[in-house]
Design an enzyme around this catalytic site. Structure first.
Site, PDB file in Angstrom:
ATOM      1  N   CYS A  71       0.819  -1.220   0.000  1.00  0.00           N
ATOM      2  CA  CYS A  71       0.000   0.000   0.000  1.00  0.00           C
ATOM      3  C   CYS A  71       0.857   1.278   0.000  1.00  0.00           C
ATOM      4  CB  CYS A  71      -1.014  -0.051   1.146  1.00  0.00           C
ATOM      5  SG  CYS A  71      -2.504   0.887   0.743  1.00  0.00           S
ATOM      6  N   HIS A 180      -3.768  -5.205   0.738  1.00  0.00           N
ATOM      7  CA  HIS A 180      -3.260  -5.583   2.072  1.00  0.00           C
ATOM      8  C   HIS A 180      -3.309  -7.091   2.279  1.00  0.00           C
ATOM      9  CE1 HIS A 180      -2.700  -1.635   3.918  1.00  0.00           C
ATOM     10  NE2 HIS A 180      -3.633  -1.273   3.050  1.00  0.00           N
ATOM     11  N   GLU A 182      -1.589  -8.698   4.314  1.00  0.00           N
ATOM     12  CA  GLU A 182      -1.330  -9.019   5.729  1.00  0.00           C
ATOM     13  C   GLU A 182      -2.628  -9.138   6.530  1.00  0.00           C
ATOM     14  OE1 GLU A 182      -1.244  -6.057   4.425  1.00  0.00           O
ATOM     15  OE2 GLU A 182      -1.527  -4.460   5.910  1.00  0.00           O
TER      16      GLU A 182
HETATM   17  N1  LIG Z   1      -2.437   7.128   2.173  1.00  0.00           N
HETATM   18  C1  LIG Z   1      -2.143   6.426   0.977  1.00  0.00           C
HETATM   19  C2  LIG Z   1      -1.701   5.023   1.328  1.00  0.00           C
HETATM   20  C3  LIG Z   1      -2.844   4.135   1.649  1.00  0.00           C
HETATM   21  C4  LIG Z   1      -2.524   3.063   2.677  1.00  0.00           C
HETATM   22  O1  LIG Z   1      -1.409   2.642   2.901  1.00  0.00           O
HETATM   23  N2  LIG Z   1      -3.604   2.656   3.349  1.00  0.00           N
HETATM   24  C5  LIG Z   1      -3.518   1.753   4.428  1.00  0.00           C
HETATM   25  C6  LIG Z   1      -4.086   2.337   5.657  1.00  0.00           C
HETATM   26  C7  LIG Z   1      -4.110   1.334   6.734  1.00  0.00           C
HETATM   27  C8  LIG Z   1      -2.742   1.004   7.243  1.00  0.00           C
HETATM   28  O2  LIG Z   1      -2.214   1.771   8.058  1.00  0.00           O
HETATM   29  O3  LIG Z   1      -2.179  -0.015   6.869  1.00  0.00           O
HETATM   30  C9  LIG Z   1      -3.340   6.438   0.063  1.00  0.00           C
HETATM   31  O4  LIG Z   1      -4.408   6.844   0.481  1.00  0.00           O
HETATM   32  O5  LIG Z   1      -3.195   6.028  -1.091  1.00  0.00           O
END
Ligand SMILES: N[C@@H](CCC(=O)NCCCC(=O)O)C(=O)O
Length: 209
Positions: A71, A180, A182
């Site tokens: 992500c 995700h 995980e």
């Molecule tokens: N803010 C960026 C990245 C999105 C992201 O990593 N979301 C995961 C949020 C939950 C976590 O902390 O793992 C976007 O909005 O593209």
């Protein structure tokens, strides 16, 4: 690893590591790092993380340490290697809304919500047993606009957004996914396969150095 920016001793840290996993985060990679102004100042930033992870990614890849990026981590590797991001994918003509619904429970937010098509014959398709597509969760507002020159797309959403890539010519496992894996890892066979492949690469790296 703490976000200490330029005062991080990258080489000492990397000498201890058998693998690097970059996580997601609500914060965005700062737009100035890919040559743009921040369009929505209300969204969270994390300059300390940017100043830590971008040079760390370049140093890790140079060393050939296995890398799995998730992500925000997926977006960071692209920016670290010269790519650019859409700051709001949902505002780009023809693109879907890839954000989670904040009014839903975490279980709902992290539930699989759309398909990604895997690049036939690609590394990810191989890891996933030759699958042509899988369902993934989706919790991001930003996304890849221009893929960095050294990255190769491994999966795309139906709107064309790059959802997974590998680092071309990496000396070890170097894969990144926008979703995700995980989340409830043990319950998702695709995620288990992905993490097993990463884990094996980490073991091999450890045994060879
Ligand atoms: N803010 C960026 C990245 C999105 C992201 O990593 N979301 C995961 C949020 C939950 C976590 O902390 O793992 C976007 O909005 O593209």
């Amino acid at each position: 690893m703490p976000a200490l920016g330029a005062s991080t001793d990258f080489e000492t840290l990397l000498a201890l590591a058998d693998g690097v996993m970059l996580t997601g985060s609500p914060s965005n990679v700062h737009a100035s790092l890919y040559g743009q102004e921040v369009l929505d100042l209300s969204l969270p930033q994390d300059a300390a993380r940017d100043a830590t992870t971008l040079p760390f990614i370049r140093a890790a890849l140079k060393r050939g340490i296995p890398l799995l990026a998730i992500c925000r981590g997926f977006q960071e590797v692209n920016v670290a290697l010269g790519g650019t991001l859409h700051q709001a994918v949902h505002n780009v003509a023809g693109m879907a809304d890839h954000r989670e619904r904040k009014d839903q429970s975490l279980e709902q937010q992290y539930a699989a919500s759309h398909r990604v098509r895997l690049e036939p014959g690609g590394q990810l398709a191989r890891i996933l047993g030759g699958a042509s597509d899988i369902m993934v969760n989706s919790l991001h507002g930003q996304g890849i606009a221009q893929l960095a020159p050294s990255l190769v797309a491994e999966a795309r959403a139906d709107d064309g957004l790059v959802e997974a890539y590998r680092v071309a010519n990496a000396s070890s496992f170097a894969l990144a996914v926008q979703w995700h894996p995980e989340w409830r890892l043990a319950e998702n066979p695709d995620s288990v396969r992905l993490f097993k492949a990463f884990g094996e690469a980490c073991h091999n790296y450890k045994n060879q150095r």
